[in-house]
Design a protein around this motif. Structure first.
Motif, PDB file in Angstrom:
ATOM      1  N   LEU A   1       0.827  -1.213   0.000  1.00 32.05           N
ATOM      2  CA  LEU A   1       0.000   0.000   0.000  1.00 32.05           C
ATOM      3  C   LEU A   1       0.860   1.262   0.000  1.00 32.05           C
ATOM      4  O   LEU A   1       0.608   2.209  -0.758  1.00 32.05           O
ATOM      5  N   LEU A   2       1.882   1.284   0.846  1.00 31.00           N
ATOM      6  CA  LEU A   2       2.758   2.458   0.911  1.00 31.00           C
ATOM      7  C   LEU A   2       3.504   2.674  -0.401  1.00 31.00           C
ATOM      8  O   LEU A   2       3.694   3.816  -0.839  1.00 31.00           O
ATOM      9  N   ALA A   3       3.913   1.577  -1.027  1.00 29.51           N
ATOM     10  CA  ALA A   3       4.631   1.698  -2.296  1.00 29.51           C
ATOM     11  C   ALA A   3       3.717   2.234  -3.397  1.00 29.51           C
ATOM     12  O   ALA A   3       4.119   3.079  -4.198  1.00 29.51           O
ATOM     13  N   VAL A   4       2.472   1.766  -3.431  1.00 27.53           N
ATOM     14  CA  VAL A   4       1.535   2.176  -4.475  1.00 27.53           C
ATOM     15  C   VAL A   4       1.076   3.619  -4.270  1.00 27.53           C
ATOM     16  O   VAL A   4       1.012   4.412  -5.219  1.00 27.53           O
ATOM     17  N   VAL A   5       0.767   3.980  -3.021  1.00 28.53           N
ATOM     18  CA  VAL A   5       0.194   5.300  -2.746  1.00 28.53           C
ATOM     19  C   VAL A   5       1.256   6.396  -2.742  1.00 28.53           C
ATOM     20  O   VAL A   5       1.061   7.468  -3.316  1.00 28.53           O
ATOM     21  N   LEU A   6       2.384   6.138  -2.076  1.00 31.80           N
ATOM     22  CA  LEU A   6       3.424   7.159  -1.961  1.00 31.80           C
ATOM     23  C   LEU A   6       4.426   7.132  -3.110  1.00 31.80           C
ATOM     24  O   LEU A   6       5.173   8.103  -3.303  1.00 31.80           O
ATOM     25  N   LYS A   7       4.484   6.011  -3.830  1.00 31.52           N
ATOM     26  CA  LYS A   7       5.318   5.886  -5.029  1.00 31.52           C
ATOM     27  C   LYS A   7       6.786   6.211  -4.765  1.00 31.52           C
ATOM     28  O   LYS A   7       7.479   6.769  -5.627  1.00 31.52           O
ATOM     29  N   PHE A   8       7.244   5.907  -3.551  1.00 30.62           N
ATOM     30  CA  PHE A   8       8.645   6.071  -3.157  1.00 30.62           C
ATOM     31  C   PHE A   8       9.122   7.519  -3.281  1.00 30.62           C
ATOM     32  O   PHE A   8      10.322   7.774  -3.433  1.00 30.62           O
ATOM     33  N   LYS A   9       8.221   8.489  -3.196  1.00 31.30           N
ATOM     34  CA  LYS A   9       8.589   9.893  -3.371  1.00 31.30           C
ATOM     35  C   LYS A   9       9.044  10.512  -2.057  1.00 31.30           C
ATOM     36  O   LYS A   9       8.724  10.024  -0.978  1.00 31.30           O
ATOM     37  N   ARG A  10       9.757  11.632  -2.172  1.00 33.86           N
ATOM     38  CA  ARG A  10      10.219  12.365  -1.000  1.00 33.86           C
ATOM     39  C   ARG A  10       9.088  13.210  -0.434  1.00 33.86           C
ATOM     40  O   ARG A  10       8.112  13.533  -1.130  1.00 33.86           O
ATOM     41  N   GLN A  11       9.240  13.600   0.839  1.00 39.77           N
ATOM     42  CA  GLN A  11       8.171  14.314   1.519  1.00 39.77           C
ATOM     43  C   GLN A  11       7.849  15.646   0.862  1.00 39.77           C
ATOM     44  O   GLN A  11       6.674  15.983   0.659  1.00 39.77           O
ATOM     45  N   ASP A  12       8.870  16.433   0.513  1.00 38.79           N
ATOM     46  CA  ASP A  12       8.595  17.744  -0.077  1.00 38.79           C
ATOM     47  C   ASP A  12       7.880  17.620  -1.417  1.00 38.79           C
ATOM     48  O   ASP A  12       7.029  18.443  -1.766  1.00 38.79           O
ATOM     49  N   GLU A  13       8.187  16.559  -2.155  1.00 42.08           N
ATOM     50  CA  GLU A  13       7.516  16.344  -3.440  1.00 42.08           C
ATOM     51  C   GLU A  13       6.044  15.994  -3.229  1.00 42.08           C
ATOM     52  O   GLU A  13       5.158  16.491  -3.943  1.00 42.08           O
ATOM     53  N   LEU A  14       5.772  15.156  -2.248  1.00 46.96           N
ATOM     54  CA  LEU A  14       4.389  14.791  -1.946  1.00 46.96           C
ATOM     55  C   LEU A  14       3.581  16.006  -1.499  1.00 46.96           C
ATOM     56  O   LEU A  14       2.416  16.170  -1.890  1.00 46.96           O
ATOM     57  N   LEU A  15       4.178  16.840  -0.666  1.00 46.01           N
ATOM     58  CA  LEU A  15       3.482  18.029  -0.171  1.00 46.01           C
ATOM     59  C   LEU A  15       3.238  19.039  -1.290  1.00 46.01           C
ATOM     60  O   LEU A  15       2.204  19.717  -1.305  1.00 46.01           O
ATOM     61  N   ARG A  16       4.176  19.160  -2.210  1.00 46.75           N
ATOM     62  CA  ARG A  16       3.988  20.065  -3.345  1.00 46.75           C
ATOM     63  C   ARG A  16       2.841  19.601  -4.239  1.00 46.75           C
ATOM     64  O   ARG A  16       2.047  20.405  -4.717  1.00 46.75           O
ATOM     65  N   GLU A  17       2.777  18.302  -4.457  1.00 42.50           N
ATOM     66  CA  GLU A  17       1.743  17.773  -5.345  1.00 42.50           C
ATOM     67  C   GLU A  17       0.334  18.031  -4.819  1.00 42.50           C
ATOM     68  O   GLU A  17      -0.599  18.233  -5.595  1.00 42.50           O
ATOM     69  N   THR A  18       0.176  18.019  -3.497  1.00 40.86           N
ATOM     70  CA  THR A  18      -1.148  18.255  -2.914  1.00 40.86           C
ATOM     71  C   THR A  18      -1.317  19.686  -2.425  1.00 40.86           C
ATOM     72  O   THR A  18      -2.371  20.030  -1.899  1.00 40.86           O
ATOM     73  N   ASN A  19      -0.288  20.525  -2.587  1.00 43.19           N
ATOM     74  CA  ASN A  19      -0.323  21.929  -2.154  1.00 43.19           C
ATOM     75  C   ASN A  19      -0.752  22.042  -0.690  1.00 43.19           C
ATOM     76  O   ASN A  19      -1.572  22.883  -0.315  1.00 43.19           O
ATOM     77  N   SER A  20      -0.197  21.173   0.151  1.00 43.68           N
ATOM     78  CA  SER A  20      -0.568  21.131   1.568  1.00 43.68           C
ATOM     79  C   SER A  20       0.077  22.285   2.320  1.00 43.68           C
ATOM     80  O   SER A  20       1.242  22.627   2.088  1.00 43.68           O
ATOM     81  N   GLU A  21      -0.671  22.882   3.226  1.00 44.08           N
ATOM     82  CA  GLU A  21      -0.164  23.977   4.042  1.00 44.08           C
ATOM     83  C   GLU A  21       0.712  23.412   5.148  1.00 44.08           C
ATOM     84  O   GLU A  21       0.289  22.530   5.903  1.00 44.08           O
ATOM     85  N   ILE A  22       1.932  23.895   5.252  1.00 46.94           N
ATOM     86  CA  ILE A  22       2.882  23.370   6.229  1.00 46.94           C
ATOM     87  C   ILE A  22       3.418  24.505   7.093  1.00 46.94           C
ATOM     88  O   ILE A  22       3.273  25.681   6.773  1.00 46.94           O
ATOM     89  N   HIS A  23       4.049  24.119   8.205  1.00 47.89           N
ATOM     90  CA  HIS A  23       4.707  25.107   9.058  1.00 47.89           C
ATOM     91  C   HIS A  23       5.955  25.623   8.340  1.00 47.89           C
ATOM     92  O   HIS A  23       6.740  24.839   7.794  1.00 47.89           O
TER      93      HIS A  23
END
Length: 461
Positions: free
Chosen positions: A233-255
């Protein structure tokens, strides 16, 4: 008459609408509108955090995958209590010998916690999470065969390493989120409580089997299947990507750091900065003691009830009561946490826990003790997510992921040390010492939290 040429506004391309920065032009103080272009200043860039429906859906799917990962970690901790009598019987081992399971697992967890700074930079968030689940799958596959006791204990090192990778990185990811951070952290750890709640219902029937045979160890096939599905599940959903890349893709608001520099910080520098802050160590030791008490109650309470309150094999379900309370507290007490304030409510929960622990210690009632243990679970539930959420608020964002990884990794270390100490004391003074250990450790937790809040006040002054 001279004509004024008006420049048409420039819009970002459609593919960039979901993630871009707005530059604000500000006039220097004391200047008029005729200032030269080189005298103009550009204000700090402001992130536009408007998310599209597709981005929200992706963010929720990824958060659900993290919840499933934490369900696995909770499953591991919740299954230990019911299985201890079966492990003792099959290997003819005493309390001290069984306690080595916690210590070896602790060693793996410690290695995972202190390597998180380096591995996040070199391997990345997605790969590290999936690797953690794979390591747990390997450990469960070996334990399902009920190998010789030294092998059974040694393989728990791999299990501890895998749990540290998932726990540390997952906490760091959610702690960096600014929007609904407290709620998300509470829900994430409710998933842990759910796994720990469900596991005893599955483990107790296996523990009741003839311990001279190996059928009790088949429980680990269930755990291995769960860990393998988590890895996929983690491999399929996260696709082995880095955290900053995942956050950019979803435009998530971060500290974000108010005075942060854009220059990257090396892993070793991040580690030095993190370990130089006393506040980080206070939070880490608090979590270490907290998780140690949590696992001690969930793990040793079954043996305590059987040896001192006349319980039978069904006492394993009391562990479910504790972890069920843990799960419920992390959701139901969210409004109370907000109303009283997260920093103050910790002391209230600790005080009530001490009162209930004294009841378990002094009142010899199987039903009364079972109820008290469940209520302690409710009170303990919010503490961990509160600390992680507060870490996201008070620690510098540039070191947040590594710091939270270190803090949560120290929690897994505590999950080994405190139960081991309890087992070692039980081998000499019997298991009746368990409530006394919980009493001392809960008092220490309250003191560490007071020191952490005092240190944070000094930093802000």
């Amino acid at each position: 008459m001279s004509s004024t040429k008006v420049q048409a506004p420039v819009h970002p391309p459609p593919h960039a609408l979901d993630y871009y920065r707005l530059a604000v032009v500000r006039l220097p103080e004391g200047r008029d509108t005729n200032a030269r272009p080189d005298q103009l200043q550009t204000a700090p860039l402001v992130q536009n955090y408007v998310q599209t429906p597709a981005q929200l859906r992706t963010e929720r799917i990824r958060f659900a995958a993290l919840m499933y990962s934490f369900f696995l970690v909770g499953w591991n901790d919740g299954s230990m209590g019911p299985l201890i009598p079966a492990i003792k019987g099959h290997y003819n081992a005493g309390y001290a010998a069984v306690s080595t399971l916690f210590i070896v697992s602790c060693t793996g967890s410690a290695l995972g916690a202190f390597s998180i700074f380096y591995l996040l930079e070199k391997i990345g968030f997605g790969k590290l999470l999936a690797l953690g689940a794979v390591l747990q799958t390997i450990a469960y596959a070996v334990q399902a065969a009920a190998p010789p006791f030294p092998v059974f204990v040694a393989i728990s090192f791999i299990n501890g390493l895998g749990m540290a990778f998932q726990d540390s990185t997952g906490n760091g990811f959610v702690a960096s989120l600014k929007k609904n951070g407290a709620r998300k952290m509470g829900v994430l750890h409710a998933a842990y409580g759910c796994g720990a709640f469900v596991a005893p219902f599955v483990a107790t029937p296996f523990a009741g089997m003839d311990s001279s045979q190996k059928r009790w160890a088949l429980f680990y096939l269930t755990s291995g299947g769960l860990a393998a599905s988590t890895a996929v599940l983690l491999a399929v959903v996260l696709k082995f990507k880095r955290q900053d890349e995942l956050l950019r893709e979803t435009n998530s608001e971060i500290h974000v750091e108010e005075t942060a520099e854009d220059a990257p910080v090396e892993p070793r520098s991040k580690m030095r900065q993190t370990l130089s802050l006393p506040l980080v160590h206070y939070l880490a030791f608090y979590i270490s003691v907290y998780v140690g008490v949590e696992v001690t109650l969930g793990g040793w309470v079954v043996q305590f009830i059987r040896d001192t309150r006349g319980g039978d094999a069904s006492a394993g379900y009391i562990s479910s009561g504790f972890f069920g309370g843990l799960m419920a507290g992390r959701i139901l007490l969210l409004p109370l946490n907000s109303w009283l304030g997260e920093r103050r409510v910790i002391f209230l929960y600790a005080s009530l826990t001490l009162a209930l622990d004294i009841i378990i210690w002094r009142v010899r009632s199987l039903i009364g003790d079972a109820v008290a243990v469940s209520i302690i679970g409710v009170l303990f539930g919010p503490m961990y997510p509160i600390v992680m959420h507060q870490a996201g608020l008070i620690l510098p964002p540039r070191i947040l992921v590594g710091a939270v990884g270190y803090i949560s990794g120290m929690g897994i270390v505590g999950s080994a040390i405190v139960p081991f100490v309890t087992g070692a004391l039980a081998s000499r003074f019997e298991i009746r010492v368990m409530p006394i250990v919980v009493l001392i450790m809960t008092t220490l937790m309250a003191a560490l939290w007071a020191l952490a809040m005092r240190q944070n006040k000094h930093r802000n002054d």
